[in-house]
Design a protein around this motif. Structure first.
Motif, PDB file in Angstrom:
ATOM      1  N   LEU A  44       0.819  -1.214   0.000  1.00  0.00           N
ATOM      2  CA  LEU A  44       0.000   0.000   0.000  1.00  0.00           C
ATOM      3  C   LEU A  44       0.856   1.268   0.000  1.00  0.00           C
ATOM      4  O   LEU A  44       0.441   2.302  -0.527  1.00  0.00           O
ATOM      5  CB  LEU A  44      -0.943  -0.015   1.204  1.00  0.00           C
ATOM      6  CG  LEU A  44      -2.012  -1.127   1.180  1.00  0.00           C
ATOM      7  CD1 LEU A  44      -2.721  -1.236   2.518  1.00  0.00           C
ATOM      8  CD2 LEU A  44      -3.020  -0.867   0.056  1.00  0.00           C
ATOM      9  N   CYS A 102     -13.412  -6.727   4.175  1.00  0.00           N
ATOM     10  CA  CYS A 102     -13.296  -5.371   3.618  1.00  0.00           C
ATOM     11  C   CYS A 102     -11.834  -4.941   3.511  1.00  0.00           C
ATOM     12  O   CYS A 102     -11.431  -4.280   2.551  1.00  0.00           O
ATOM     13  CB  CYS A 102     -14.072  -4.381   4.477  1.00  0.00           C
ATOM     14  SG  CYS A 102     -15.863  -4.623   4.471  1.00  0.00           S
ATOM     15  N   ALA A 103     -11.025  -5.323   4.512  1.00  0.00           N
ATOM     16  CA  ALA A 103      -9.605  -4.959   4.496  1.00  0.00           C
ATOM     17  C   ALA A 103      -8.893  -5.559   3.293  1.00  0.00           C
ATOM     18  O   ALA A 103      -7.900  -5.004   2.806  1.00  0.00           O
ATOM     19  CB  ALA A 103      -8.931  -5.418   5.784  1.00  0.00           C
ATOM     20  N   TYR A 105      -9.816  -5.520   0.379  1.00  0.00           N
ATOM     21  CA  TYR A 105      -9.988  -4.616  -0.765  1.00  0.00           C
ATOM     22  C   TYR A 105      -9.330  -3.253  -0.526  1.00  0.00           C
ATOM     23  O   TYR A 105      -9.595  -2.301  -1.257  1.00  0.00           O
ATOM     24  CB  TYR A 105     -11.475  -4.433  -1.066  1.00  0.00           C
ATOM     25  CG  TYR A 105     -12.104  -5.658  -1.694  1.00  0.00           C
ATOM     26  CD1 TYR A 105     -12.144  -5.819  -3.076  1.00  0.00           C
ATOM     27  CD2 TYR A 105     -12.623  -6.673  -0.900  1.00  0.00           C
ATOM     28  CE1 TYR A 105     -12.705  -6.953  -3.653  1.00  0.00           C
ATOM     29  CE2 TYR A 105     -13.177  -7.816  -1.470  1.00  0.00           C
ATOM     30  CZ  TYR A 105     -13.215  -7.950  -2.844  1.00  0.00           C
ATOM     31  OH  TYR A 105     -13.758  -9.084  -3.408  1.00  0.00           O
ATOM     32  N   SER A 106      -8.478  -3.169   0.494  1.00  0.00           N
ATOM     33  CA  SER A 106      -7.835  -1.897   0.833  1.00  0.00           C
ATOM     34  C   SER A 106      -7.019  -1.345  -0.334  1.00  0.00           C
ATOM     35  O   SER A 106      -6.257  -2.064  -0.972  1.00  0.00           O
ATOM     36  CB  SER A 106      -6.918  -2.065   2.044  1.00  0.00           C
ATOM     37  OG  SER A 106      -7.655  -2.383   3.201  1.00  0.00           O
ATOM     38  N   THR A 107      -7.184  -0.056  -0.558  1.00  0.00           N
ATOM     39  CA  THR A 107      -6.390   0.638  -1.578  1.00  0.00           C
ATOM     40  C   THR A 107      -5.523   1.730  -0.952  1.00  0.00           C
ATOM     41  O   THR A 107      -4.816   2.439  -1.658  1.00  0.00           O
ATOM     42  CB  THR A 107      -7.311   1.272  -2.640  1.00  0.00           C
ATOM     43  OG1 THR A 107      -8.279   2.100  -1.982  1.00  0.00           O
ATOM     44  CG2 THR A 107      -8.028   0.190  -3.441  1.00  0.00           C
ATOM     45  N   SER A 108      -5.611   1.875   0.362  1.00  0.00           N
ATOM     46  CA  SER A 108      -4.790   2.871   1.071  1.00  0.00           C
ATOM     47  C   SER A 108      -4.445   2.323   2.444  1.00  0.00           C
ATOM     48  O   SER A 108      -5.119   1.424   2.969  1.00  0.00           O
ATOM     49  CB  SER A 108      -5.544   4.193   1.221  1.00  0.00           C
ATOM     50  OG  SER A 108      -6.649   4.038   2.110  1.00  0.00           O
ATOM     51  N   MET A 111      -7.298   2.864   5.055  1.00  0.00           N
ATOM     52  CA  MET A 111      -8.392   1.891   4.948  1.00  0.00           C
ATOM     53  C   MET A 111      -7.996   0.567   5.593  1.00  0.00           C
ATOM     54  O   MET A 111      -8.795  -0.052   6.330  1.00  0.00           O
ATOM     55  CB  MET A 111      -8.732   1.683   3.471  1.00  0.00           C
ATOM     56  CG  MET A 111      -9.877   0.727   3.208  1.00  0.00           C
ATOM     57  SD  MET A 111     -10.204   0.604   1.414  1.00  0.00           S
ATOM     58  CE  MET A 111     -11.482  -0.666   1.409  1.00  0.00           C
ATOM     59  N   PHE A 112      -6.753   0.141   5.363  1.00  0.00           N
ATOM     60  CA  PHE A 112      -6.277  -1.119   5.933  1.00  0.00           C
ATOM     61  C   PHE A 112      -6.239  -1.049   7.459  1.00  0.00           C
ATOM     62  O   PHE A 112      -6.721  -1.958   8.153  1.00  0.00           O
ATOM     63  CB  PHE A 112      -4.885  -1.435   5.382  1.00  0.00           C
ATOM     64  CG  PHE A 112      -4.274  -2.694   5.935  1.00  0.00           C
ATOM     65  CD1 PHE A 112      -4.706  -3.944   5.527  1.00  0.00           C
ATOM     66  CD2 PHE A 112      -3.250  -2.620   6.876  1.00  0.00           C
ATOM     67  CE1 PHE A 112      -4.141  -5.104   6.042  1.00  0.00           C
ATOM     68  CE2 PHE A 112      -2.680  -3.767   7.401  1.00  0.00           C
ATOM     69  CZ  PHE A 112      -3.123  -5.015   6.981  1.00  0.00           C
ATOM     70  N   ARG A 194      -4.271 -10.600   0.579  1.00  0.00           N
ATOM     71  CA  ARG A 194      -5.676 -10.217   0.383  1.00  0.00           C
ATOM     72  C   ARG A 194      -6.591 -11.443   0.488  1.00  0.00           C
ATOM     73  O   ARG A 194      -7.670 -11.366   1.087  1.00  0.00           O
ATOM     74  CB  ARG A 194      -5.843  -9.527  -0.971  1.00  0.00           C
ATOM     75  CG  ARG A 194      -5.099  -8.187  -1.080  1.00  0.00           C
ATOM     76  CD  ARG A 194      -5.403  -7.481  -2.395  1.00  0.00           C
ATOM     77  NE  ARG A 194      -4.630  -6.261  -2.561  1.00  0.00           N
ATOM     78  CZ  ARG A 194      -4.998  -5.061  -2.097  1.00  0.00           C
ATOM     79  NH1 ARG A 194      -6.140  -4.938  -1.445  1.00  0.00           N
ATOM     80  NH2 ARG A 194      -4.243  -3.993  -2.296  1.00  0.00           N
TER      81      ARG A 194
END
Length: 495
Positions: A44, A102-103, A105-108, A111-112, A194
């Protein structure tokens, strides 16, 4: 002559299954963190995994999640008393099931970290809700003690399960469907971390199917309906009649978690490389790691748009590739050390369940685990670490047994010493404030305060971390033994 125990009904079996799943995945969800944190943060942030910024954020993630778990876990305990055991337990399981999904799919980084923190919150609330629920759905005292001990033993299987799942995903990840997951850096496929996070949703499926068939705590529900159940409050925990048990259980919980995080958990990654059987590997790694550190310092000093970063990243990857064969040997030994701890913890929980069935007084039962710990913990870190081999592994396994058994002990003890309207609140204060917030901070004390002090002006080596872990564990186990004399016997068991 005592009357025979009531027959275990289908409803009881469903309750046992749900509680066992909950406890197993408590550990499963938490022990994902050391498996996914570094690779996720590195991806990330678009940095090499051995970059100091990544290492720093792994540490930040641990304390942020623990702080959130402690604060919101305490609130969750109050919700258990206010709105019901089953309802809050179900919500907490769904929270810690969907959060890692949901984590994935983290893009930042934000978010993670957010979804790993909500996972921790769900786990902290679920434990208290589940032990409170179990304590009230079994009317027979012996059955209650037996099944509280047995179901909590499943927590020790969570670490084994998540390790097996991780190994399988690492082997078969490239064959799995992408299902909308972001691709890894320099790859067309999602990273394996992931997929591992996505498996966190597994407990939600059986729980959703079984929950409609199990009841809320009848005694809590009846009192609530009759209007005789007092309102829970945090202030009530410090009323004269409860102040002692509130403070003592929180302190003892902090001690148990302090030993686990301040000694046992840091052993796997930070102490194992210093074992005698890994001296050759440590010697070979030293110059490679020094070169890697220098390259990462240069990388971190450059602006994000500097074209020179590309060449430095390539050099760092090459350096990491040189370290990998040696690191794999160290990792193999670390996995063995971790296995002994997990098996020791499982045996400890089973031993606790057996002793509960035997019927030892609760204060004496705690001493069964505290007294041997006074001897084995210092020996493990001050003597057996230097010897290495199977002696260290077995000693470390016994440390796991004596420490993890105390987690199950408090799971059974806490619902007995707080009145019904404060069982969730009181249990949560001890477990989440004492254990999750104060106890887990001992990892920081060991690795960031005591070990650097022992290292002085030189580099911090595994032997410094081992001695620091030994010092922290010894101080805590002595405190725990002394504080244990202040622990009151549950009123229901006083004859």
């Amino acid at each position: 002559m005592s009357s025979p125990a009531p027959k275990i009904t289908t409803t009881h079996w469903l309750i046992i299954i749900i509680a066992s799943i909950g406890f197993l995945f408590d550990t499963y969800e938490l022990l994902m963190t050391p498996l996914v944190a570094a690779p996720a943060i590195a991806e990330l942030l678009k940095l090499p995994m051995n970059n100091p910024i990544v290492t720093s954020w792994v540490g930040n993630l641990l304390w942020i999640a623990a702080l959130c778990g402690g604060v919101f876990g305490l609130l969750g305990g109050w919700l258990v008393d206010q709105f019901g055991r089953k309802k809050i337990m179900a919500l907490s399981i769904f929270l810690y099931s969907f959060s890692p999904f949901c984590a994935a799919y983290s893009t930042s980084l934000g978010m993670f970290v957010f979804f790993r923190s909500t996972t921790f919150i769900g786990v902290c609330v679920e434990f208290v809700a589940a032990i409170t629920w179990l304590a009230e759905v079994f009317s027979d005292k012996k059955q209650k003690e037996k099944w509280m001990g047995i179901t909590q033993a499943f927590a020790s299987l969570g670490g084994v399960f998540v390790t097996l799942v991780s190994v399988w995903i690492n082997k078969h990840g490239v064959d799995l469907p992408h299902i909308g997951l972001p691709a890894g850096l320099g790859s067309n496929d999602p990273s394996t971390w992931r997929y591992l996070l996505m498996t966190g949703i597994l407990p939600a499926i059986p729980i959703a199917l079984l929950l409609p068939f199990v009841p809320e705590s009848k005694v809590w529900k009846d009192k609530k309906a009759a209007g005789t159940l007092k309102r829970p409050s945090f202030a009530a925990l410090f009323a004269p009649e409860l102040r002692r048990v509130t403070l003592v259980t929180a302190a003892l919980s902090a001690c148990a978690y302090g030993i686990a995080f301040g000694a046992l958990q840091v052993t796997v990654a930070r102490v194992t490389p210093g074992l005698p059987e890994l001296r050759a590997q440590s010697k070979a790694l030293a110059p490679l790691r020094k070169a890697g550190e220098d390259l990462n310092k240069q990388l971190n000093a450059l602006p994000a748009t500097d074209p020179a970063r590309k060449d430095l990243v390539a050099q760092i990857k090459a350096n990491f590739g040189q370290q990998k064969p040696i690191n794999d040997e160290v990792k193999k030994m670390a996995d063995t050390v971790q296995f002994y701890q997990e098996m020791g913890g499982l045996v400890g929980r089973i031993a606790l369940a057996i002793l509960l069935i035997v019927g030892i007084s609760r204060v004496a039962l705690l001493k069964v685990f505290q007294i041997p710990a006074l001897i084995i913990l210092p020996l493990t870190y001050f003597y057996f670490f230097e010897q290495g081999g199977t002696a260290f592994l077995w000693a470390y396994g016994v440390c796991g047994l004596l420490t993890v058994a105390q987690f199950s002990y408090f799971g059974e003890y806490l619902p007995k010493v707080f009145p019904m309207h404060l069982r969730g609140t009181g249990g949560s204060f001890a477990t989440n404030v004492g254990g999750r917030m104060i106890g887990t901070s001992m990892a920081f004390v060991t690795t960031n305060l005591v070990a650097p002090m022992l290292a002085g002006s030189g580099p911090m080596l595994p032997m410094h971390v081992a001695k620091a872990a030994g010092i922290v564990a010894t101080v805590i186990v002595v405190l725990s033994f002394i504080i244990g004399f202040m622990l009151p016997e549950p009123k229901a068991e006083e004859d």
